[in-house]
Design an enzyme around this catalytic site. Structure first.
Site, PDB file in Angstrom:
ATOM      1  N   SER A 173      27.389  39.329  38.179  1.00 60.14           N
ATOM      2  CA  SER A 173      28.626  39.525  37.421  1.00 60.14           C
ATOM      3  C   SER A 173      29.823  39.311  38.328  1.00 60.14           C
ATOM      4  O   SER A 173      29.779  39.636  39.523  1.00 60.14           O
ATOM      5  CB  SER A 173      28.683  40.941  36.843  1.00 60.14           C
ATOM      6  OG  SER A 173      29.966  41.218  36.293  1.00 60.14           O
ATOM      7  N   TYR A 214      28.698  49.991  37.645  1.00 60.00           N
ATOM      8  CA  TYR A 214      28.269  48.652  37.230  1.00 60.00           C
ATOM      9  C   TYR A 214      28.560  47.635  38.330  1.00 60.00           C
ATOM     10  O   TYR A 214      27.697  46.820  38.690  1.00 60.00           O
ATOM     11  CB  TYR A 214      29.000  48.277  35.941  1.00 60.00           C
ATOM     12  CG  TYR A 214      28.658  46.906  35.405  1.00 60.00           C
ATOM     13  CD1 TYR A 214      27.548  46.716  34.593  1.00 60.00           C
ATOM     14  CD2 TYR A 214      29.461  45.807  35.695  1.00 60.00           C
ATOM     15  CE1 TYR A 214      27.233  45.468  34.089  1.00 60.00           C
ATOM     16  CE2 TYR A 214      29.153  44.552  35.196  1.00 60.00           C
ATOM     17  CZ  TYR A 214      28.046  44.383  34.392  1.00 60.00           C
ATOM     18  OH  TYR A 214      27.737  43.130  33.905  1.00 60.00           O
TER      19      TYR A 214
END
Length: 280
Positions: free
Chosen positions: A155, A168
């Protein structure tokens, strides 16, 4: 003739979203698909996860393309479950060539507001789940003696962490480190390991009220149309003026990394991010 004719791919988080998109893209190229999905909600995400009906639909769509689908309900937090699905797939299809460690969740919270269980669930699924996936699959690539391709879901948040996503972002940064370590270890056996690095992707993980409020706290009950507005934070975060990319955009990169077109590419974190990192 497809670029993946005769090959077998294993995909986690296959029931919907990016996982389903990857499965269909690889199946269109000729690969048979082995995969798994938890098919039940986890504790911390702010949205519902895939269901067994979603998993069945993915299998149906793969088979409609004329490819074999061995898809099972399993959890990447359980190494025995992972191994059982992989072993079943290889026993039935005779080989394994491609691994896509795609399964992941998202939850939102300020760093000091996160409880330990929420932080740990993120790490267990998004980081340790990737390690377990590689641990369960790479022995089959090695046994085949043909090399292979391992693709990890990263990501842009690993490089430029957004607020309220510390857990995250940390997990995804860890995925990048795993990718580099795996590439170093497995390269001599022609097992390539790379990561895809998306910006926002239009899936249920992104398209929900809680995420829209995170991006647009000044808007009461922000809608999808608000998010797509040219002056929204979704659009402003990118060099190219778009709010997000589609799952198919990531799948095209996955297909490239899975195929012989990238046969000498390993240890690469490939951005599909509309210029997110440059804009920031």
């Amino acid at each position: 003739m497809g670029s993946l004719d005769g090959r077998v791919a294993f995909i986690t988080g296959v029931a919907r979203g990016q996982g389903r998109s990857h499965a269909l893209k690889l199946a269109e190229a000729g690969a048979d698909i082995v995969g798994l999905d938890i098919c039940e909600d986890a504790a911390s995400p702010h949205y519902s996860l895939a269901t067994e009906s979603d998993l069945d639909e993915t299998a149906r769509l793969i088979e409609k393309l004329g490819r074999c689908a061995i898809l099972r309900k399993a959890d990447v937090r359980d190494l025995d479950q992972l191994r059982a699905v992989v072993d079943e797939g290889v026993a039935n299809l005779g080989r394994l060539d491609i691994v896509v460690a795609n399964a992941g969740i998202c939850s939102i919270g300020g760093t000091h507001d996160l409880d330990e269980a929420t932080f740990q669930e993120m790490i267990d699924i998004n980081l340790t789940g990737v390690w377990r996936t590689v641990k369960a699959t790479v022995p089959h690539l090695q046994a085949g003696g043909r090399g292979g391709s391992v693709i990890l879901a990263g990501s842009g948040a690993a490089f430029i962490p957004p607020p309220h996503l510390a857990h995250y972002s940390a997990a995804k940064a860890g995925v990048n480190s795993l990718m580099a370590s795996f590439a170093l270890e497995f390269g001599p056996e022609f097992i390539r390991v790379n990561a895809v690095i998306p910006t926002n992707v239009d899936t249920p993980m992104l398209d929900n009220e809680k995420v829209r409020k995170l991006f647009m706290p000044h808007v009461d009950a922000p809608t999808r149309a608000d998010a797509m507005s040219s002056d929204s934070e979704y659009v402003r975060m990118h060099l190219m003026p778009i709010p997000w990319v589609e799952p198919s955009d990531i799948s095209e990169a996955v297909l490239f990394l899975a195929s012989d077109a990238s046969r000498y590419i390993t240890g690469v974190a490939l951005p599909i991010d509309a210029g997110y990192r440059l804009k920031k």
